[in-house]
Design an enzyme around this catalytic site. Structure first.
Site, short mmCIF file in Angstrom:
data_model
loop_
_atom_site.label_atom_id
_atom_site.label_comp_id
_atom_site.label_asym_id
_atom_site.label_seq_id
_atom_site.Cartn_x
_atom_site.Cartn_y
_atom_site.Cartn_z
N ASP A 59 39.19 33.96 48.81
CA ASP A 59 39.30 34.84 47.99
C ASP A 59 38.55 34.33 46.75
OD1 ASP A 59 41.63 36.95 48.53
OD2 ASP A 59 42.73 35.12 49.32
N ARG A 129 53.11 35.66 41.11
CA ARG A 129 51.93 34.52 41.04
C ARG A 129 51.99 33.86 39.75
NH1 ARG A 129 47.57 35.85 44.43
NH2 ARG A 129 48.45 36.33 46.39
N HIS A 159 49.77 41.95 40.66
CA HIS A 159 49.43 41.37 39.20
C HIS A 159 49.85 42.57 38.16
CE1 HIS A 159 46.35 38.62 41.21
NE2 HIS A 159 47.37 38.04 40.68
N CYS A 247 39.05 42.06 38.84
CA CYS A 247 39.27 40.93 39.40
C CYS A 247 37.71 40.03 39.88
CB CYS A 247 39.99 40.93 40.48
SG CYS A 247 39.64 41.82 42.00
C1 CIR Z 1 44.97 37.35 46.42
O1 CIR Z 1 46.13 37.85 47.09
O2 CIR Z 1 45.35 36.42 45.65
C2 CIR Z 1 43.80 37.96 46.47
N1 CIR Z 1 43.72 38.53 47.82
C3 CIR Z 1 43.59 39.53 45.75
C4 CIR Z 1 43.65 38.82 44.27
C5 CIR Z 1 43.04 39.93 43.25
N2 CIR Z 1 43.03 39.36 42.09
C6 CIR Z 1 43.06 40.38 40.99
O3 CIR Z 1 43.14 41.63 41.19
N3 CIR Z 1 42.72 39.78 39.62
#
Ligand code: CIR
Length: 254
Positions: A59, A129, A159, A247
């Site tokens: 990730d 999270r 998020h 992200c």
């Molecule tokens: C996760 O589950 O942490 C990653 N697959 C996706 C994170 C996405 N982050 C974001 O949009 N800030």
């Protein structure tokens, strides 16, 4: 000068965390989409800084989650998914040379995807999270930078920025039913089109354009109607891994 800090796409991206039980992303296509994203940032005038991918961190391309810039301060996060913790080190090392840093310490957790900055206000999502201790530590950092602070309980999405996206100085796009909209009093709220639920993501760029997801044309046209200039980008594989347009970068002014 505006800088975009990004991270390489690992060949292990098909093992990224997928919490909604969907298909794994296609790595080759994701790489192309990531390159197109980087090109849009460069076209908007950002200097691109790239931290290489870590193959043991599927990730890691989602660099936003590892640090948050609040004024003069870089807040190094402590990701809510423990397997993402090793992503933080190289980002912290990069930012330490450029900012004063502070670090979210255990038992606090904070994902940058839960932090939204609008003007002098920091909004933070209370999500799966980001926990209350992480929020308390971020709030102290924000106070040191003279920022107001708003906690937004988030439900049904990963998020805060899965559900609430800034698209202009005082305008956000909200997915209906995910947050208490009264917390955004004073801002203009555009609702994501019902047909495009959670398919919309956006990133306002330094040149005044707003990048939007190609799979959400109805919501994009709502933005055009209020005078915004949108550039749609196909990021299907990023969305497949629960990511969006914010992200994959950390944006800051030098
Ligand atoms: C996760 O589950 O942490 C990653 N697959 C996706 C994170 C996405 N982050 C974001 O949009 N800030």
């Amino acid at each position: 000068m505006s800088t975009a800090l990004i991270r390489g796409m690992p060949s292990t991206f098909d093992r990224a965390i997928v919490s909604h039980g969907g298909r794994p992303p296609d790595v080759a296509l994701a790489r192309d989409q990531h390159r197109a994203y980087r090109d849009q940032l460069a076209a908007a005038g950002y200097t691109i800084e790239t931290i290489p991918a870590d193959e043991s961190c599927p990730d890691c391309v989602f660099i936003e989650d590892t640090a948050v810039i609040v004024g003069e301060l870089a807040v190094i996060s402590r990701p809510g998914a423990p397997e993402r913790e090793p992503e933080v080190g190289p980002v912290s090392a990069f930012l330490r040379d450029r900012f004063t840093t502070t670090t979210i310490e255990a038992p606090g957790t904070l994902d940058g995807g839960d932090v939204m900055m609008l003007g002098e206000t920091v909004y933070v999502g209370a999500s799966k999270r980001t926990n209350s201790d992480g929020i308390r530590q971020l709030s102290a950092a924000a106070a040191r930078q003279g920022r107001s602070f708003v906690v937004v309980p988030v439900s049904g999405v990963l998020h805060l920025k899965s559900a609430v996206l800034p698209v202009a100085d005082e305008t956000v796009v909200v997915t209906p039913g995910t947050v208490d909209e009264s917390l955004f009093a004073g801002l203009r709220i555009v609702h994501e089109s019902e047909h495009e639920r959670l398919a919309f993501s956006a990133l306002p760029l330094a040149d005044g354009r707003v990048l939007t997801t190609a799979g959400a044309p109805e919501t994009a046209s709502l933005l055009e109607r209020i005078g915004l200039v949108v550039t749609p980008l196909d990021v299907s594989e990023i969305l497949a891994a629960d990511g969006g347009l914010t992200c994959m970068s950390i944006l800051y002014d030098d």
